[in-house]
Design an enzyme around this catalytic site. Sequence first.
Site: not given
Ligand code: XUL
Length: 446
Positions: A106, A109, A312
């Site tokens: 990102h 990041d 998650d």
């Molecule tokens: C969040 C997720 C993110 C995306 C990119 O659950 O998977 O890290 O992959 O923004």
Amino acid sequence: MKYYVGEKEFFPGITNIAYEGPSSDNPLAFKFYDPDRVIRGKTMRDHLRFSVAYWHSFCAAGDDPFGNSTLDHPWKGNDPLHTAMLKADACFEFATKASMDYYCFHDIDAAPEGLTIEETEENLNIVTQMLKERQNTTGVKLLWNTANMFSHPRYMNGAATNPDFHVLAYAASQVKAALESNVELDGENYVFWGGREGYSTLLNTDMKREQEHLARFLMTARDYGRSIGFTGTFLIEPKAMEPTKHQYDFDAATVIGFLKKWGLDKDFKLNIEANHATLANHTFAHDLQTAADEGLLGSVDANRGDPHNGWDTDQFPTNIYDTVDAMYIILKNGGLGTGGLNFDAKIRRNSTDPEDLFIAHIGGMDTFALGLIAADALLEQGILEDVLTKRYSSFDSDMGRRFTAGELTLSDLRNYAAAQGSPKQISGKQEMLENYLNQVIFTCLN
Ligand code: XUL
Ligand code: CO
């Protein structure tokens, strides 16, 4: 031999991870991932296209909603930009040592956000030049990057679906800079994940309008990307919920409908994440197959959830059944094209030895490598394909074929049924097929 590229080695004592085969007891060796082994005319490396995720591996430090960081990363500089440089070095050292060909990040990041848009753009520019230099030195490539439009408080009501146009425009500034960075780095894909694109109550939300804005935002981003020379694939990553109660990109089927409705399916494909599929009450394989069936399987965020809770957890994938299913679908899809297997996964917060990051990735890579080996065997034997051919064969001739060609009326169907009498029971043979799958996997273990 120097195993790192920057001013400092961050994982001393760990050299390049080698393939030692299934009988090795070395936790820092591959048991199944043999990068140059050729399967179906392609190296394992080219089938699997492994990628390390910047955010989990080099940014997150083990904190959770109830506890502080447990990981004391050694890539700390004198100021935010210096830290960004050291972090990049850690990423390239890690990817090189772990035999990973790609990385993903990102914007925030990689480069610190500044106080103004100009400052933020400048920081990303500086880091992009350094990433480019490191890519050239190591051969590690950019699978995808993305803009983080969910962490900053300004995005609390969404980014592209924010009711305030000013916030949407701010998000656009991030996408613009991230696309420019992507093109500079020869990125193969660009991702949109809409963590805040959704709602928590309809009392304050015009869902229809928000989704229209999202579509327009994606079209605008696509047009800009293409205008500056981005030739890769745009990807949408479905997720049902978390952090938003209800996210618009709920699952693969929802995203496919959205892309087709707005004519975005020419430029966009799907990035399927295992743990996101389970949050939508699907299996990983279900969402992969749904995307593949429409020719829209773009890339994979490889991880797993925990069957005992509903969020998650982003764990490293270790379940062989998941990876065999995934690789079987991917092989039948003709591969992932510009996509790859990105480990959107984090070590547990009590895995605090520097080697744990390697061990986690090795486990995920080996599980996918074995998945590839088993999927190849399944395809080679062709038994599952024969099962499907036979199971639907009543649609291949006579009345069945005429039905699929649209030549029969409802009365024709009724008359056919009446003339044939009661249908015979035909077993689905599920247990036999499950046993067969086990047999193939057991055979591939040796
Ligand atoms: C969040 C997720 C993110 C995306 C990119 O659950 O998977 O890290 O992959 O923004
Ligand atoms: Co992801």
